[in-house]
Design an enzyme around this catalytic site. Sequence first.
Site: not given
Ligand code: IMP
Length: 426
Positions: A13-14, A17, A19, A41-43, A225, A332, A415-416
């Site tokens: 995750g993170d 995506k 962007k 959380g999509h920035t 994720q 990144k 690249t940013g």
């Molecule tokens: P949950 O989705 O809130 O149940 O969290 C379960 C696991 O997924 C935890 O380790 C969270 O940190 C991870 N997780 C959930 N959503 C994200 C995301 O958008 N990015 C990265 N990790 C995530």
Amino acid sequence: MSNNTVIIGAQWGDEGKGKLVDALTENVAAVVRFQGGHNAGHTLKIAGKKTVLHLIPSGILRDNIDCLIGNGVVLSLSALFEEIETLEQDNVEVRSKLKISGSCPLLLPYHVALDNAREHSLGTKSIGTTKRGIGPAYEDHVARRGLRVNDLLYPDILANKLAELARYHNFQLEHFYKVPAIPYEEALSMLMSYLEPMTPMIADVMALLADHRNKQHSLLFEGAQGALLDVNLGTYPYVTSSNTTSGAVATGTGFGPKYLDDIIGVAKAYITRVGSGPFPTELHDDTGLMLASRGGEFGATTGRPRRCGWFDVPLMRHSIQLNSLTHMAVTKIDVLDELETIKVCVGYEHNGKQLPCFPADINILEACTPIYESMPGWLCSTMGVTCIKDLPANARSFLNRLESLCGIPISIVSTGPDRIHTIFLD
Ligand code: IMP
């Protein structure tokens, strides 16, 4: 010719995506979310302005694009309207573009309370969830007792179903976890307060997608994720509660798997993880701290610091297999600009033997040691580069090496953070 593309997080995750989804929406008719909820959380950054999305598809900042939420997404009405109102304060038109499947499971205050109570009671063994209630909402869904968005349209039926749920969950909250119950009346009036604003956005997303397909429109499916957080295929139990891999597009929208063309796996040039669970290439040194600080590695949803480590090829190859990735997008790369030496994990060793692939057994994954290949850094800025030939030679060699180790082409390099800080290769 139409092209239906899936964007998947290839790691934990993170990966950036949001962007890329935003950057790729220029030529599509609709962007579709198919799993997860407001744990994502999509920035997006456009002309310097930052927008963080949790539930709403990352196409919302473009005009004339349908933003669809498929049946696989668990929907918190309060989180949805908070996000809509924040976007509207920035003069982004949302309600006419957003259509939400009536089959989405509703995420209720009981789910949030249970997620919090469970994580608290697990103590040091906690999963490190986002505490948004995602797991308990999916549990109610697969147990066939959950509420769905369409239930809002039948207030009497909804009231009866909610009464059952309230009885069931409040018993657990009060008597097992010893935390306050949530009064049924409070939950019911909260839900009904959203009936009016929700009604125009409730749609048959499956039918809308079939219609787009008949018209030969291109579609973009936006994963949330990452593949290694998939509840079936990830590093269980340290996973989220949805299927985060590309197979979930079909079950989370009703758009069949044969209609998909490209499946792009987004991978950072290094790797991060939030929450608990095994992470073979994690760095506990100054390089890890540098990646975290240069990469701004704090959760877009929870603000938690992310764990950082080196790019992991066995993990990426596993992800390519699980998702049938056709391309990689590497994000990144600029975060590595100041490193003299860059390492890439090319294999794992366990009990003195090299493993043939990413292990399915989490106990082996926890105990294995990464085997690294070192490459020279480029020691100059790649920030904002938009053309591959403008990257320093060592950065191009790094990307070429990732391509040959992973076995699929890189089609995009980021690249940013801004929409324009992107190299398109294919
Ligand atoms: P949950 O989705 O809130 O149940 O969290 C379960 C696991 O997924 C935890 O380790 C969270 O940190 C991870 N997780 C959930 N959503 C994200 C995301 O958008 N990015 C990265 N990790 C995530």
